[in-house]
Design an enzyme around this catalytic site. Sequence first.
Site, PDB file in Angstrom:
ATOM      1  N   THR A  30       0.706  -1.215   0.101  1.00  0.00           N
ATOM      2  CA  THR A  30       0.098  -0.025   0.381  1.00  0.00           C
ATOM      3  C   THR A  30       0.829   1.205   0.343  1.00  0.00           C
ATOM      4  O   THR A  30       0.471   2.378  -0.718  1.00  0.00           O
ATOM      5  CB  THR A  30      -1.135   0.783   1.200  1.00  0.00           C
ATOM      6  OG1 THR A  30      -0.282  -0.324   2.297  1.00  0.00           O
ATOM      7  CG2 THR A  30      -1.530  -0.829   1.309  1.00  0.00           C
ATOM      8  N   CYS A  34       2.372   3.137   9.549  1.00  0.00           N
ATOM      9  CA  CYS A  34       1.142   2.682  10.899  1.00  0.00           C
ATOM     10  C   CYS A  34       2.403   2.201  12.107  1.00  0.00           C
ATOM     11  O   CYS A  34       3.101   2.373  12.091  1.00  0.00           O
ATOM     12  CB  CYS A  34       0.466   1.606  10.879  1.00  0.00           C
ATOM     13  SG  CYS A  34      -0.413   0.803   8.883  1.00  0.00           S
ATOM     14  N   CYS A  38      -2.325   0.300  15.170  1.00  0.00           N
ATOM     15  CA  CYS A  38      -3.218   0.291  13.557  1.00  0.00           C
ATOM     16  C   CYS A  38      -4.590  -0.594  13.842  1.00  0.00           C
ATOM     17  O   CYS A  38      -4.731  -1.996  14.249  1.00  0.00           O
ATOM     18  CB  CYS A  38      -3.021  -0.104  12.592  1.00  0.00           C
ATOM     19  SG  CYS A  38      -3.934   0.696  11.260  1.00  0.00           S
ATOM     20  N   ARG A  63       3.915   7.190   3.127  1.00  0.00           N
ATOM     21  CA  ARG A  63       2.680   8.277   3.494  1.00  0.00           C
ATOM     22  C   ARG A  63       2.215   7.930   4.965  1.00  0.00           C
ATOM     23  O   ARG A  63       1.968   6.245   5.421  1.00  0.00           O
ATOM     24  CB  ARG A  63       2.182   8.569   2.664  1.00  0.00           C
ATOM     25  CG  ARG A  63       1.301   7.786   2.037  1.00  0.00           C
ATOM     26  CD  ARG A  63       0.510   7.851   1.420  1.00  0.00           C
ATOM     27  NE  ARG A  63      -1.134   7.224   0.887  1.00  0.00           N
ATOM     28  CZ  ARG A  63      -0.831   5.883   0.488  1.00  0.00           C
ATOM     29  NH1 ARG A  63       0.714   6.157  -0.498  1.00  0.00           N
ATOM     30  NH2 ARG A  63      -1.816   5.453   0.074  1.00  0.00           N
ATOM     31  N   CYS A  65      -0.317   6.483   7.555  1.00  0.00           N
ATOM     32  CA  CYS A  65      -1.747   5.761   7.598  1.00  0.00           C
ATOM     33  C   CYS A  65      -2.528   6.684   7.632  1.00  0.00           C
ATOM     34  O   CYS A  65      -2.632   7.417   8.828  1.00  0.00           O
ATOM     35  CB  CYS A  65      -2.066   4.381   8.179  1.00  0.00           C
ATOM     36  SG  CYS A  65      -3.409   4.067   8.997  1.00  0.00           S
ATOM     37  N   CYS A  68      -4.499   5.436  11.473  1.00  0.00           N
ATOM     38  CA  CYS A  68      -4.098   4.825  12.758  1.00  0.00           C
ATOM     39  C   CYS A  68      -3.233   6.489  13.035  1.00  0.00           C
ATOM     40  O   CYS A  68      -2.800   6.545  14.370  1.00  0.00           O
ATOM     41  CB  CYS A  68      -3.298   3.889  13.017  1.00  0.00           C
ATOM     42  SG  CYS A  68      -1.406   3.777  12.549  1.00  0.00           S
ATOM     43  N   ASP A 445      16.800  10.866  51.317  1.00  0.00           N
ATOM     44  CA  ASP A 445      15.669  11.082  51.387  1.00  0.00           C
ATOM     45  C   ASP A 445      15.034  11.185  52.525  1.00  0.00           C
ATOM     46  O   ASP A 445      14.543  10.008  52.459  1.00  0.00           O
ATOM     47  CB  ASP A 445      14.840  11.456  50.485  1.00  0.00           C
ATOM     48  CG  ASP A 445      13.664  12.089  50.351  1.00  0.00           C
ATOM     49  OD1 ASP A 445      13.656  13.181  50.137  1.00  0.00           O
ATOM     50  OD2 ASP A 445      12.785  11.258  49.792  1.00  0.00           O
TER      51      ASP A 445
END
Length: 495
Positions: A30, A34, A38, A63, A65, A68, A445
């Site tokens: 694709t 993601c 996702c 690129r 998604c 998500c 402490d």
Amino acid sequence: MHTDIERCVRAVQSKDARFDGWFFTAVLTTGIYCRPSCPVVPPKPENMTFHPSAAACQQAGFRACKRCRPDTSPGSPEWNRRADLVARAMRLIGDGIVDREGVPGLARRLGYSTRQIERQLLAELGAGPLALARAQRAQTARLLIETTALPMAEIAFAAGFTSIRTFNDTVREVFALSPSDLRERSTRRPGATAAGAPGTPGALTLRLPFRAPLNPDNLFGHLAATAVPGVEEWRDGAYRRTLRLPYGHGIAGLTPAPDHIACRLTLSDLRDLPVAISRCRRMLDLDADPVAVDDQLREDPVLAPLVDKAPGRRVPRTVDEAEFAVRAVLGQQVSTAAARTHAARLVTAHGEPVDDPEGGLTHLFPSPEALAALDPESLAMPRTRRTTFTTLVRHLADGELHLGVDSDWEETRARLLGLPGFGPWTVDVIGMRALGDPDAFLPTDLGIRRAAQELGLPSTPAALTARAAAWRPWRAYAVQYLWATDSHPINFLPV
């Protein structure tokens, strides 16, 4: 982690949100990348490749998604648990140093050549400093597009782009949408609110993601209980404070919610948006990996019940390392209330005034330069602590001592220990809350010693330190669980 293919595949197939930000999945069929969680049907393993950063995915031509939104996942916890060159570089890039000073400025801060830094970032993250900064600019642009009604030209320059064309090309390349399409799409999302909603002009509202679980009690309780009047306040369920930023100043309001931190930012210069977000995330320790921390601490039968009772405690940190160091000195051997009073006097006398239409904040905390110029005799504190204070602010103002996200933890500890009046407690609390060392420990402490005695742990510093070796590298988180055994206000979410 991205090189452990089998583990990454399992995380993607189970949609495990704990690994969001640890690595990114690029899908060959694709061309998108993601986060592991996702919601779409996972691709076949042979169609997945894994990358250590969003910038590396973008460098490889993938690129983001649209479902998500991987660019909005929590940051990798690696950069807050390490003090090596790559981790320090990533913290500086997150603080906007490349946009302000370029790669030479990044190299100068770290004391390495630009070639060395580029080589190490490429080897570990698959992208150099310019690509990493570009990915951050793209995310800043997306936030401004989706949460404001600003014209695109103003957004481009506020996000750090040098031209409208570069802004348009980057947004299209990273998100596969034009800036206008991205804004239109954001208004159609369920629960979306109109950009530019009523309120203070210039105010932005956004969500800060984190890895679950997150226990807000000690985190916001500590910040509220130690808040310096005029600089910090708890109002209407939100911790609010002023911010000194590279291009101006701002006010942040942070409200805990079940699955995010609601963040409201009012900035005098929108170019400070990515820095303001980065500093708020760092202050709230939102990029921590609570599962890894709690799993290790649970191995100790003494700590296990404390972790099981309220898992996901974070280490409350700071938005200004120099400010915190000054406040640590003011808090030496005095109560929380007395430390707040001392700090409030300094703020009123030497802080820079700011307007806050939405609350009661009045000043920025004084800069080291302003504090170095004051008359030491005007300080209402013992002479020895006055010497500690004036020496610290002089070293900070002169640049002889640098406290920042790029600080080398061990080197800075050694420098602090060389200053008069700096003992182990002061140095370790600065290491934990200012420098962000997840393994900082406070065996001297009083609250820790009380908790140790109550739980049957060794109460002497040397013996407790030896016993705590099994908690490494998460001793700063063990401190939070030990403090939580007390009824001090720092351990409770304000009402």
